[in-house]
Design a protein around this motif. Structure first.
Motif, PDB file in Angstrom:
ATOM      1  N   SER A  53      22.985 -25.228 -41.000  1.00 46.87           N
ATOM      2  CA  SER A  53      21.648 -24.668 -40.783  1.00 46.87           C
ATOM      3  C   SER A  53      20.755 -25.624 -40.016  1.00 46.87           C
ATOM      4  N   PRO A  54      19.606 -25.124 -39.581  1.00 49.69           N
ATOM      5  CA  PRO A  54      18.575 -26.034 -39.073  1.00 49.69           C
ATOM      6  C   PRO A  54      18.075 -26.947 -40.201  1.00 49.69           C
ATOM      7  N   HIS A  55      17.308 -27.942 -39.850  1.00 53.16           N
ATOM      8  CA  HIS A  55      16.709 -28.857 -40.819  1.00 53.16           C
ATOM      9  C   HIS A  55      15.643 -28.109 -41.620  1.00 53.16           C
ATOM     10  N   PHE A  56      15.746 -28.161 -42.950  1.00 53.02           N
ATOM     11  CA  PHE A  56      14.754 -27.562 -43.842  1.00 53.02           C
ATOM     12  C   PHE A  56      14.056 -28.688 -44.588  1.00 53.02           C
ATOM     13  N   SER A  57      12.887 -29.092 -44.115  1.00 49.93           N
ATOM     14  CA  SER A  57      12.181 -30.222 -44.712  1.00 49.93           C
ATOM     15  C   SER A  57      11.689 -29.914 -46.125  1.00 49.93           C
ATOM     16  N   ASP A  58      11.583 -28.626 -46.485  1.00 48.42           N
ATOM     17  CA  ASP A  58      11.090 -28.256 -47.813  1.00 48.42           C
ATOM     18  C   ASP A  58      12.205 -27.929 -48.806  1.00 48.42           C
ATOM     19  N   LEU A  59      13.449 -28.157 -48.418  1.00 45.16           N
ATOM     20  CA  LEU A  59      14.567 -27.778 -49.293  1.00 45.16           C
ATOM     21  C   LEU A  59      14.505 -28.472 -50.652  1.00 45.16           C
ATOM     22  N   GLY A  60      14.167 -29.730 -50.675  1.00 42.10           N
ATOM     23  CA  GLY A  60      14.137 -30.461 -51.936  1.00 42.10           C
ATOM     24  C   GLY A  60      12.792 -30.455 -52.639  1.00 42.10           C
ATOM     25  N   VAL A  61      11.836 -29.698 -52.123  1.00 38.48           N
ATOM     26  CA  VAL A  61      10.484 -29.707 -52.663  1.00 38.48           C
ATOM     27  C   VAL A  61      10.269 -28.519 -53.590  1.00 38.48           C
ATOM     28  N   GLY A  62       9.942 -28.764 -54.838  1.00 36.43           N
ATOM     29  CA  GLY A  62       9.543 -27.706 -55.748  1.00 36.43           C
ATOM     30  C   GLY A  62      10.649 -26.972 -56.478  1.00 36.43           C
ATOM     31  N   GLY A  63      11.883 -27.085 -56.032  1.00 32.73           N
ATOM     32  CA  GLY A  63      12.970 -26.387 -56.707  1.00 32.73           C
ATOM     33  C   GLY A  63      12.825 -24.879 -56.706  1.00 32.73           C
ATOM     34  N   ASP A  64      12.197 -24.325 -55.658  1.00 35.57           N
ATOM     35  CA  ASP A  64      11.935 -22.882 -55.642  1.00 35.57           C
ATOM     36  C   ASP A  64      12.493 -22.207 -54.384  1.00 35.57           C
ATOM     37  N   LYS A  65      13.557 -22.745 -53.831  1.00 32.30           N
ATOM     38  CA  LYS A  65      14.143 -22.177 -52.615  1.00 32.30           C
ATOM     39  C   LYS A  65      15.438 -21.427 -52.951  1.00 32.30           C
ATOM     40  N   GLN A  66      15.747 -20.453 -52.087  1.00 31.97           N
ATOM     41  CA  GLN A  66      16.960 -19.674 -52.275  1.00 31.97           C
ATOM     42  C   GLN A  66      17.603 -19.378 -50.927  1.00 31.97           C
ATOM     43  N   LEU A  67      18.896 -19.104 -50.966  1.00 32.99           N
ATOM     44  CA  LEU A  67      19.635 -18.677 -49.784  1.00 32.99           C
ATOM     45  C   LEU A  67      20.331 -17.377 -50.130  1.00 32.99           C
ATOM     46  N   THR A  68      20.197 -16.399 -49.251  1.00 31.60           N
ATOM     47  CA  THR A  68      20.984 -15.180 -49.355  1.00 31.60           C
ATOM     48  C   THR A  68      21.753 -15.034 -48.051  1.00 31.60           C
ATOM     49  N   PHE A  69      22.961 -14.552 -48.148  1.00 31.53           N
ATOM     50  CA  PHE A  69      23.770 -14.305 -46.961  1.00 31.53           C
ATOM     51  C   PHE A  69      24.863 -13.312 -47.319  1.00 31.53           C
ATOM     52  N   LYS A  70      25.483 -12.772 -46.301  1.00 24.75           N
ATOM     53  CA  LYS A  70      26.619 -11.872 -46.475  1.00 24.75           C
ATOM     54  C   LYS A  70      27.809 -12.512 -45.797  1.00 24.75           C
ATOM     55  N   ALA A  71      29.000 -12.294 -46.368  1.00 27.26           N
ATOM     56  CA  ALA A  71      30.208 -12.875 -45.796  1.00 27.26           C
ATOM     57  C   ALA A  71      31.406 -11.987 -46.088  1.00 27.26           C
ATOM     58  N   LYS A  72      32.414 -12.113 -45.221  1.00 28.56           N
ATOM     59  CA  LYS A  72      33.686 -11.413 -45.399  1.00 28.56           C
ATOM     60  C   LYS A  72      34.763 -12.216 -44.685  1.00 28.56           C
ATOM     61  N   THR A  73      36.015 -11.810 -44.867  1.00 27.06           N
ATOM     62  CA  THR A  73      37.139 -12.446 -44.187  1.00 27.06           C
ATOM     63  C   THR A  73      37.978 -11.377 -43.499  1.00 27.06           C
ATOM     64  N   SER A  74      38.781 -11.803 -42.565  1.00 31.72           N
ATOM     65  CA  SER A  74      39.732 -10.884 -41.922  1.00 31.72           C
ATOM     66  C   SER A  74      41.072 -10.905 -42.646  1.00 31.72           C
ATOM     67  N   SER A  75      41.232 -11.826 -43.570  1.00 33.59           N
ATOM     68  CA  SER A  75      42.516 -12.024 -44.241  1.00 33.59           C
ATOM     69  C   SER A  75      42.698 -11.048 -45.396  1.00 33.59           C
ATOM     70  N   SER A  76      43.788 -10.308 -45.375  1.00 31.17           N
ATOM     71  CA  SER A  76      44.070  -9.374 -46.475  1.00 31.17           C
ATOM     72  C   SER A  76      44.523 -10.109 -47.725  1.00 31.17           C
ATOM     73  N   THR A  77      44.891 -11.382 -47.595  1.00 30.45           N
ATOM     74  CA  THR A  77      45.309 -12.154 -48.776  1.00 30.45           C
ATOM     75  C   THR A  77      44.158 -12.924 -49.387  1.00 30.45           C
ATOM     76  N   GLY A  78      42.973 -12.770 -48.813  1.00 35.25           N
ATOM     77  CA  GLY A  78      41.796 -13.418 -49.380  1.00 35.25           C
ATOM     78  C   GLY A  78      41.520 -14.761 -48.740  1.00 35.25           C
ATOM     79  N   GLU A  79      40.290 -15.131 -48.793  1.00 37.32           N
ATOM     80  CA  GLU A  79      39.809 -16.400 -48.253  1.00 37.32           C
ATOM     81  C   GLU A  79      38.537 -16.719 -49.008  1.00 37.32           C
ATOM     82  N   SER A  80      37.999 -17.901 -48.815  1.00 44.14           N
ATOM     83  CA  SER A  80      36.750 -18.259 -49.484  1.00 44.14           C
ATOM     84  C   SER A  80      35.801 -18.897 -48.492  1.00 44.14           C
ATOM     85  N   ILE A  81      34.542 -18.959 -48.909  1.00 41.64           N
ATOM     86  CA  ILE A  81      33.523 -19.685 -48.168  1.00 41.64           C
ATOM     87  C   ILE A  81      32.865 -20.634 -49.159  1.00 41.64           C
ATOM     88  N   ILE A  82      32.619 -21.849 -48.699  1.00 45.93           N
ATOM     89  CA  ILE A  82      32.076 -22.886 -49.576  1.00 45.93           C
ATOM     90  C   ILE A  82      30.648 -23.187 -49.129  1.00 45.93           C
TER      91      ILE A  82
END
Length: 186
Positions: A53-82
């Protein structure tokens, strides 16, 4: 990659390189595109493919931040995102793992709260999404990456119904914050 994002692509022993790119094919969740992470011929697990991601200067401030995203894989045997954070957006050694999500071939929604109790170290100011490298030549797709402040009254998650009849239903959900009082409207 999108403006202000960077990519880490270490190709240790790969004969086919890792790729991180903006991509218009394979059905983005929201048009016109999504991010494609491809791990090439990574057979030893030491290669890294990370969207940073870009630099988020407020990420560690206040403990009130969240991330939402959507993800999928092309693999029929499964994959993960970390999901993790980084102190240096160019150095995979600074990647601090926070969560790992199993993917399917259909887009799924994920949400993470950056709080001291969630494992976030409070110091890193970059968010990274790393290809899980469960197999070779697999793709992971990311769309709708949104970093923001947790609302004062967050929406409940995992809403479900049971005992549905013609005139009633029992609703259940998981609270997405410290709220204990909810108002229902239908």
């Amino acid at each position: 990659v999108p403006d202000c994002f960077t990519a880490i692509k270490t190709n240790v022993g790969n004969t086919t390189p890792n790729i991180v790119q903006t991509y218009i094919y394979t059905s983005p969740n929201s048009l016109p595109n999504h991010i494609r992470m491809y791990n090439g011929s990574n057979t030893n697990g030491s290669s890294k493919t990370v969207l940073v991601s870009p630099h988020f200067s407020d990420l560690g401030v206040g403990g009130d931040k969240q991330l939402t995203f959507k993800a999928k894989t092309s693999s029929s045997t499964g994959e993960s995102i970390i999901l993790g954070t980084l102190s240096n957006p160019l150095d995979p050694a600074t990647f601090d793992t926070l969560a790992e999500y199993s993917l399917t071939t259909t887009y799924q929604s994920f949400k993470y709260y950056f709080t001291p109790t969630s494992g976030y170290n409070g110091a890193d100011q970059y968010i990274g999404l790393m290809h899980g490298n469960s197999g070779t030549f697999t793709e992971v797709f990311v769309d709708n990456f949104v970093y923001d402040t947790v609302p004062a009254c967050p929406n409940p998650i995992a809403l479900h119904t049971i005992n549905v009849t013609d005139t009633s239903a029992v609703l259940g959900f998981t609270s997405a914050g410290s709220n204990i009082d909810y108002m229902y409207q239908y």
